[in-house]
Design a protein around this motif. Structure first.
Motif, PDB file in Angstrom:
ATOM      1  N   UNK A 354      26.378 -14.511 -24.969  1.00  0.00           N
ATOM      2  CA  UNK A 354      26.693 -15.626 -25.866  1.00  0.00           C
ATOM      3  C   UNK A 354      26.877 -15.181 -27.317  1.00  0.00           C
ATOM      4  N   UNK A 355      26.210 -14.080 -27.694  1.00  0.00           N
ATOM      5  CA  UNK A 355      26.275 -13.607 -29.081  1.00  0.00           C
ATOM      6  C   UNK A 355      27.303 -12.479 -29.144  1.00  0.00           C
ATOM      7  N   UNK A 356      28.513 -12.845 -29.462  1.00  0.00           N
ATOM      8  CA  UNK A 356      29.604 -11.876 -29.494  1.00  0.00           C
ATOM      9  C   UNK A 356      29.462 -10.978 -30.713  1.00  0.00           C
ATOM     10  N   UNK A 357      29.615  -9.677 -30.483  1.00  0.00           N
ATOM     11  CA  UNK A 357      29.455  -8.712 -31.563  1.00  0.00           C
ATOM     12  C   UNK A 357      30.441  -8.994 -32.691  1.00  0.00           C
ATOM     13  N   UNK A 358      29.923  -9.055 -33.913  1.00  0.00           N
ATOM     14  CA  UNK A 358      30.759  -9.267 -35.079  1.00  0.00           C
ATOM     15  C   UNK A 358      31.001 -10.718 -35.438  1.00  0.00           C
ATOM     16  N   UNK A 359      30.578 -11.635 -34.587  1.00  0.00           N
ATOM     17  CA  UNK A 359      30.779 -13.057 -34.868  1.00  0.00           C
ATOM     18  C   UNK A 359      29.833 -13.520 -35.976  1.00  0.00           C
ATOM     19  N   UNK A 361      27.729 -15.880 -35.694  1.00  0.00           N
ATOM     20  CA  UNK A 361      26.438 -16.030 -35.021  1.00  0.00           C
ATOM     21  C   UNK A 361      25.718 -14.696 -34.936  1.00  0.00           C
ATOM     22  N   UNK A 362      26.453 -13.630 -34.608  1.00  0.00           N
ATOM     23  CA  UNK A 362      25.867 -12.295 -34.527  1.00  0.00           C
ATOM     24  C   UNK A 362      25.357 -11.848 -35.895  1.00  0.00           C
ATOM     25  N   UNK A 363      26.103 -12.149 -36.933  1.00  0.00           N
ATOM     26  CA  UNK A 363      25.706 -11.744 -38.282  1.00  0.00           C
ATOM     27  C   UNK A 363      24.427 -12.447 -38.730  1.00  0.00           C
ATOM     28  N   UNK A 364      24.324 -13.755 -38.462  1.00  0.00           N
ATOM     29  CA  UNK A 364      23.119 -14.474 -38.887  1.00  0.00           C
ATOM     30  C   UNK A 364      21.913 -14.052 -38.056  1.00  0.00           C
ATOM     31  N   UNK A 365      22.130 -13.767 -36.757  1.00  0.00           N
ATOM     32  CA  UNK A 365      21.033 -13.286 -35.914  1.00  0.00           C
ATOM     33  C   UNK A 365      20.564 -11.912 -36.387  1.00  0.00           C
ATOM     34  N   UNK A 366      21.522 -11.043 -36.745  1.00  0.00           N
ATOM     35  CA  UNK A 366      21.153  -9.727 -37.249  1.00  0.00           C
ATOM     36  C   UNK A 366      20.411  -9.800 -38.566  1.00  0.00           C
ATOM     37  N   UNK A 367      20.790 -10.753 -39.415  1.00  0.00           N
ATOM     38  CA  UNK A 367      20.105 -10.907 -40.692  1.00  0.00           C
ATOM     39  C   UNK A 367      18.687 -11.416 -40.503  1.00  0.00           C
TER      40      UNK A 367
END
Length: 774
Positions: A354-359, A361-367
């Motif tokens: 569900x969390x596509x790399x670079x999206x 959503x991915x950026x906020x999850x990584x932060x």
């Protein structure tokens, strides 16, 4: 008796801290010197050194003349700070605010050794031979910062050897260091605290709750409209302030007020202050982020995705979690094979689908990097639609998973292993208590009414058999781990029962760690180790692993000396020896368990933090080792709903990822957020405990003394697992305090007044021969 008794009465303390009147006076005195100057800096002496140029720092680090590390400031003595030595064997001790040169807790700093003529001398105490801080010589360069290296280095030590341009100190002298640059600002520069009105000033004084953060001058225009006319109304109001600048000629920083939180001591304002200070993003997810999620609800797994996965929906798969859990990211399965062995599976929510790399959503999850668990709520890493619905392995629902499946012997020996993407349908959501009841009553027939709703495809007896088989294998795995040298330092965890309407604490208790918890833990450990080996074999330069360095040698030596003085037979030479000592060598009297809890806390202080790293950034494989688990390779794979590292590990298991530098920075960021999350969780628990004690009145509890200072002593409150420092001048009925050292062992005698004047005062002695109970 060598054990002294005292019932400790816990009363609610203010959840905030205040500076002393003396410090207030110093603050006002310094700021009054500004009168008559345009900026207040023209006549002031520079208090901090200017930072070194970046190119000079790089050159100094390359030559080994400078040391880089994370600054840790003592929360109980804010003038003391530490930076780890390069070899990790000890801490470098910075004594004084000037030595920190405006760096804050958690910042990555670079320090240098000052010339020998600026070193200070510590004289030996003639009676005990101890170094006594009160006998410090003042023969120093005017107001130079005080820094001591807390390690017994010799000429062959790596740290000293690297400092080519620094002479070795003579016996009795200690190195003097100071921060020369803040290499990376990790502290948020935000703090919660209180405002104080200053007459005839165009700014107010902001006093942070956390003493490790400096006072801040904030412009009056940032303050509430009636602050100047009614400053008394705001004496107990919490504010958020962000530091914008800290001049080199001022003990006090400059900043701007960001928000008014509310009344101090109330849970929500205090909680928001804690989260802001530790830079926890608790904002709602934006529309842009939410648009990355499936929009057609209810969502079902596409047919083409099903065809790519191993279908386990007919298998007996189940979850075991806390009763209140809503983000279920791991499930288990176990079936006995015809040859007497077992097929055991660990099935983890496939968040990476569900969390596509670079999206976005991915950026906020990584932060965010991790979910943050407070007493009363969770700050999720991912939107709740993912955490609690699409990714959560809810019962009787098809879910996408990443699985590791082993063929295990009854003794827990791995005969084969398989990794892959799967689809499951959990047949039941069990709590730890449900699983524990099955473990404790293996012959009992459980009715449907005693358990949560269960799939009709699997009988309750089948589920119970699977749990019992997993329990038996887990016991074998656990015994093998500890026999091989693993160490577990489980500290008491305080939990709360909350009012459903107000979320206020109604009661507190120590969380009970049961066999059902151990069952789940063993297979999660096994899965994490399997994932570590799998990604390291395939991507030796790109794998993200988790390492745990051995404890610092200086702290181990001090702890060993303490235990020897107390007559405690503790082996600190290895993780295996320490584990056996804590479980076998502490006697069998009524206070053996309490003694174990105190020593567990003390041993934990000597331990270094485990951390994530990218394998390409460390060339020595020996440094990959995990000390506590005593395994060569370990990672996190089993909680991708709440940890971003696990999402990356899932991606690494499926395919190669980006370059080394990105992964190294990612591992570092995840370390920072995990540390902050842990501290916020601890502070949330402390806040609720303070409010609970305030609401319920004094609580009496037995406590065990952990350490003795000259006018105070530290205790572990046995009923709640809470550590407290008891200041002698706050004890009612205390007539006198006598402190001395017998050799290197501290001893405190408390003399209590008697209600009957005709009777002699009673005495209590702490630390005569062994850990004391009070």
């Amino acid at each position: 008796s060598n054990i002294s008794f005292l019932f400790l009465s816990l009363r609610s303390e203010r959840t905030t801290k205040s500076y002393s009147l003396l410090e207030d006076s110093i603050y006002l005195l310094q700021n009054n010197k500004d009168k008559g100057t345009k900026s207040g800096r023209g006549s002031r002496k520079q208090l901090f050194e200017e930072y070194m140029r970046t190119e000079d720092v790089s050159a100094g680090l390359e030559r080994g003349e400078l040391i880089k590390g994370v600054l840790r400031i003592n929360p109980k003595k804010y003038k003391e700070a530490f930076v780890p030595s390069p070899d990790g064997s000890a801490d470098i001790f910075l004594d004084g605010i000037a030595a920190r040169n405006r760096a804050l807790n958690g910042d990555v700093v670079v320090v240098k050794v000052l010339p020998p003529e600026q070193w200070k001398v510590l004289y030996q105490n003639e009676v005990s031979g101890d170094i006594n801080e009160r006998t410090l010589a003042n023969q120093m360069v005017p107001k130079a910062p005080d820094v001591i290296v807390e390690a017994r280095y010799n000429e062959d030590d790596e740290v000293i050897g690297k400092m080519k341009n620094v002479c070795l100190h003579d016996k009795g002298n200690e190195l003097l260091l100071q921060v020369v640059i803040i290499f990376e600002q990790k502290h948020s520069r935000a703090a919660s605290g209180f405002l104080k009105f200053l007459p005839n000033k165009n700014f107010a004084m902001f006093s942070p709750v956390d003493h490790r953060i400096p006072r801040v001058n904030v412009p009056l225009v940032d303050c509430p409209a009636d602050f100047v006319s009614r400053p008394g109304d705001y004496e107990n109001v919490l504010f958020i302030c962000r530091i914008t600048h800290w001049p080199a000629d001022n003990n006090f920083a400059e900043g701007r007020l960001a928000k008014t939180l509310g009344q101090a001591g109330e849970i929500e304002p205090e909680t928001e202050g804690i989260m802001t200070e530790y830079d926890v993003d608790f904002s709602e997810f934006s529309e842009e982020v939410l648009n990355c999620l499936p929009q057609d609800l209810p969502w079902s797994i596409p047919a083409h995705e099903l065809s790519r996965r191993r279908d386990l929906r007919k298998e007996c798969v189940f979850t075991i979690d806390p009763a209140t859990a809503r983000d279920l990211d791991d499930a288990l399965s176990c079936k006995q094979l015809s040859d007497g062995n077992f097929e055991v599976g660990v099935h983890i929510a496939d968040v990476s689908y569900f969390v596509e790399e670079g999206s976005v959503l991915d950026q906020i999850a990584g932060k965010r990097a991790t979910s943050v668990y407070l007493v009363q709520k969770v700050i999720p890493m991912l939107p709740r639609l993912l955490c609690e619905e699409l990714c959560s392995l809810n019962p009787l629902t098809d879910r996408l998973t990443f699985s590791v499946i082993w063929k295990l012997s009854p003794e827990g020996k791995i005969l084969s292993e398989w990794f892959g993407r799967t689809v499951i349908c959990s047949c039941i959501k069990m709590s730890y208590d449900h699983a524990q009841s099955m473990i404790e009553a293996p012959d009992k027939h459980f009715s449907a009414e005693e358990l949560p709703p269960c799939s009709t495809n699997h009988r309750i007896h089948e589920i119970k058999e699977a749990i019992l088989n997993l329990h038996n294998i887990a016991k074998q795995l656990r015994a093998q781990r500890f026999e091989s040298g693993a160490l577990q330092l489980n500290q008491l965890k305080l939990s709360f029962s909350l009012d459903k309407e107000s979320s206020m604490p109604q009661g507190c208790y120590v969380y009970q760690y049961q066999d059902s918890n151990k069952l789940v833990e063993e297979f999660m450990l096994l899965a994490n180790m399997a994932a570590a080996h799998q990604i390291y074999r395939t991507y030796p330069e790109l794998a993200i692993l988790r390492r745990h360095p051995p404890p610092q040698s200086k702290m181990v030596d001090d702890l060993q000396e303490f235990c020897d003085q107390m007559g405690l037979d503790i082996d600190l030479n290895s993780s295996r020896g320490l584990h056996r000592s804590l479980n076998e060598n502490l006697g069998n009297d009524e206070y053996a368990a309490a003694r174990r809890e105190v020593l567990t806390h003390m041993c934990s202080r000597a331990m270094q933090m485990a951390s994530y790293f990218c394998t390409g950034a460390l060339k020595d494989e020996n440094s990959f080792h995990h000390y506590a688990l005593n395994v060569p390779l370990y990672t996190h794979f089993t909680s991708p709903i709440r940890r971003y590292v696990d999402v990356i590990v899932h991606r690494l298991l499926a395919a190669s990822l980006s370059e080394l530098l990105y992964l190294h920075k990612l591992a570092s960021h995840c370390n920072d957020r995990k540390t902050a999350s842990k501290r916020v969780q601890e502070l949330s628990s402390e806040l609720f405990f303070a409010v609970f004690v305030k609401e319920c009145g004094p609580l009496d509890s037995e406590a065990m003394v952990m350490g003795v200072l000259d006018q105070s002593f530290d205790v572990l409150v046995l009923r709640y697992g809470v550590q407290k420092r008891i200041y002698c001048n706050s004890l009612e009925g205390l007539k006198a305090v006598h402190f001395r050292k017998v050799g290197k062992r501290p001893e405190m005698t408390l003399v209590w007044e008697q209600a009957d004047p005709s009777k002699e005062s009673t005495q209590q002695v702490y630390y005569p021969k062994q850990l004391s109970v009070c």
